[in-house]
Scaffold this active site. Structure first.
Site, PDB file in Angstrom:
ATOM      1  N   ASP A 141       0.856  -1.182   0.000  1.00 24.67           N
ATOM      2  CA  ASP A 141       0.000   0.000   0.000  1.00 24.67           C
ATOM      3  C   ASP A 141       0.897   1.238   0.000  1.00 24.67           C
ATOM      4  OD1 ASP A 141      -2.259   1.628   0.096  1.00 24.67           O
ATOM      5  OD2 ASP A 141      -3.234   0.438   1.653  1.00 24.67           O
TER       6      ASP A 141
ATOM      7  N   GLU B 278     -10.307   6.899   4.813  1.00 21.38           N
ATOM      8  CA  GLU B 278      -9.570   6.494   6.013  1.00 21.38           C
ATOM      9  C   GLU B 278      -8.856   7.682   6.640  1.00 21.38           C
ATOM     10  OE1 GLU B 278      -6.647   4.960   2.758  1.00 21.38           O
ATOM     11  OE2 GLU B 278      -8.720   5.634   2.852  1.00 21.38           O
TER      12      GLU B 278
END
Length: 614
Positions: A303, A500
């Site tokens: 990520d 997020e």
């Protein structure tokens, strides 16, 4: 299918006429074995690997963000991939500009000695949501409510066409997290709280990738985030999942097993930890379980800058690179510090800290997918699919998904469906006439935004289009101006966009003061009040719902708000079922099916007109 820009004919490379800017003919005239599409992919990979230097191999394992890399960099450093982070777009943000950008980067890659094309990654998580004008589908929580894997597969196919039309060939989707705590800011990215529901919805992978990876508008899919990110303690993003391995395997692993069974091309690792061990350095779960036990043959990608978190210190080190690559990561998303990564990885291999066998395995996995996608034969953007971006057919499909995702939670006295003709209807609420709010995060930007951010139809516009002659629809955002002469009031309230980080909620999960005041103004008139809740998760409404005549969970429907009106006015009866258990209060979090807690509405609950569905 992806329109050929450069076609191999026999052993010679020949250009063909294309629409768009002229592109150079590759320099190599005679096809080497890896350039021969008639040979098996494994043979081509072996031949190419044998010709690659360490610099070539390190480059293939490197992914840089488009804003900090140039076509010349791709040539010099032989990078394997470029990505767009959330909201990272060319100017103007049009499919043609995206395709031009892609082709420019691809020219840089093809100017390298071995002419290995790049693969371009983008977060097309509910439609090709970074590209203006794309169809914005409901977020996954709404798709989970449809309980319709075939519909989800069609959405994957439509999204793949729109991604192809803008030039990209790899999406960081689907998110297969099993969200177990609604406080988590990524709850809306989950299809549901049980292993079975996200597993069933892996059909979207078939939509993205098509029947074969080199087929028409095939886009490489990514199962993310491996593993357990939906189970962190407190629902904290990038937090620690503190459960037994047996529970991890029972709840969080099955969707990834299903994705591997469907041939998903890549898997993205989670920022989170499992019992204190960061997933990006977890060799057992990545190499032994994912690649070994599950038999995953694609490539593993990190990520965004995630290797920087392995030692808990700011800035990644060579030791972190060694840990991540030896754990089984194949491609590293190092968006801004990619040059540092290239230097560290090269040095680590030269120092014997990472075996060449691990580097070759990573390259074999990456190159296999590039060959299977047909990138070596058709490296440039396929502009023939540009007309599918935001097309009428795709918007109709999105509208269908919206209406199938609606979950009717309360309908006292059968107030719904509303009659289309006669009298007056009052509409209020901050989410009634705001496409940005109804689309949520990951819409043109990472966190999303309020306002008319993307083309589409607001819920209010859908309501106005649904009513017939003789019906007046009045809208005031805060509910002022209503009186008892209206036959019904619709309050469209709930959350505003987030992703997020900012999406985590440690305190209240209820409506804000403005929403409560709006609903109170409507109720004070004695008019029946229908609450349409636009949100990325169940909200704490137990104290108020008794005063409402109807409650409809609309989730985050995306650009086609008319699908909500389809249900409100009875063109389609509600069929959605809760993909998440609905709390009695925020204090119950986490609350999930089968845990013995008494919910306000149980997992799988949903009314239709006349009876309950389950």
């Amino acid at each position: 299918m992806r329109m050929p820009r450069v076609v191999l004919t026999g052993l010679l490379l020949t250009t063909v006429a294309v629409v768009g800017p002229a592109l150079p003919t590759p320099a190599v005239a005679a096809a080497l074995p890896y350039q021969d599409p008639a040979l098996p992919v494994a043979t081509r990979v072996d031949d190419l690997l044998a010709r690659m230097t360490l610099d070539d191999k390190v480059g293939q394992m490197t992914q840089a963000e488009r804003k900090v890399v140039t076509a010349a960099d791709l040539t010099s450093y032989r990078l394997g991939s470029v990505l767009s982070g959330g909201g990272s777009a060319p100017s103007p943000n049009t499919p043609a500009a995206w395709a031009d950008m892609y082709d420019g980067f691809q020219r840089g890659a093809l100017a390298t000695p071995l002419q290995i094309p790049i693969i371009y990654g983008i977060d097309a998580v509910h439609g090709n949501n970074n590209v203006y004008g794309s169809t914005i589908f409901p977020h996954n929580i709404g798709l989970g409510a449809t309980r319709d894997p075939a519909l989800v597969q069609r959405i994957g196919r439509a999204t793949a066409e729109e991604v192809t039309g803008a030039g990209q060939d790899w999406t960081f989707a689907p998110c297969l997290c099993v969200a177990r705590n609604d406080r988590w800011g990524r709850t809306y990215e989950s299809f549901g709280e049980t292993a079975e529901l996200p597993s069933a919805m892996t059909t979207i992978i078939d939509g993205f990738q098509g029947t074969t990876l080199d087929g028409p508008a095939s886009v490489l899919a990514t199962a993310k985030h491996y593993l357990g990110d939906g189970g962190t303690t407190g629902g904290t993003d990038q937090g620690n999942t503190q459960i037994s391995e047996a529970e991890l395997r029972a709840i969080h692993l099955p969707p990834f097993a299903a994705a591997v069974d469907r041939g998903v091309g890549s898997v993205m690792i989670s920022y989170s930890s499992f019992n204190g061990s960061r997933l990006h350095g977890h060799k057992y779960l990545i190499t032994d379980v994912l690649k070994g036990e599950l038999g995953f043959s694609g490539f593993v990608v990190s990520d965004w800058a995630a290797i920087d978190q392995l030692d808990g210190q700011r800035g990644f080190t060579q030791a972190e690179v060694v840990t991540a690559v030896n754990a089984g990561l194949d491609m590293l998303m190092v968006p801004t510090d990619w040059k540092t990564f290239v230097s560290y990885l090269r040095s680590a291999v030269q120092a014997g800290q990472i075996p060449m066998s691990r580097i070759d395995d990573a390259n074999r996995r990456i190159l296999t997918k590039k060959f299977e996608l047909g990138l070596f034969e058709r490296p440039y953007a396929d502009r023939s699919y540009a007309s599918t971006v935001g097309s009428a057919d795709h918007r109709a499909l999105a509208r269908q998904a919206v209406r199938q995702s609606q979950v009717l939670l309360k309908n006292a006295g059968g107030v719904l469906p509303l009659a289309k003709t006669g009298g007056k209807i009052f509409v209020a609420g901050k989410n009634a006439d705001d496409i940005g709010n109804q689309s949520g995060g990951w819409t043109l930007s990472w966190q999303g935004g309020s306002g008319n951010t993307v083309p589409g139809t607001s819920i209010l516009t859908g309501i106005r289009s649904a009513v017939g002659g003789g019906t007046t629809v009045t809208y005031h955002r805060d509910g002022t101006g209503i009186d008892s002469s209206y036959r019904a009031a619709i309050a469209v309230v709930g959350e505003t966009p987030y992703a997020e980080y900012s999406g985590d909620r440690t305190g209240s999960l209820g409506l804000d003061a403005a929403d409560l005041a709006t609903i109170a103004r409507l109720r004070a008139t004695g008019v029946p009040v229908i609450v349409v809740l636009v949100s990325g998760r169940p909200l704490d409404v137990a104290a108020e719902v008794g005063n409402w005549n109807a409650l409809l969970a609309a989730w985050l429907p995306g650009s086609e708000g008319a699908g909500v009106a389809d249900v409100l006015f009875g063109d389609h009866a509600p069929t959605g079922k809760l993909p998440m258990t609905w709390m009695q209060s925020a204090a119950q979090q986490p609350i999930n099916d089968g845990d013995g807690k008494t919910p306000l509405f149980q997992y799988g609950y949903g009314l239709t007109y006349g009876t309950a569905t389950r």
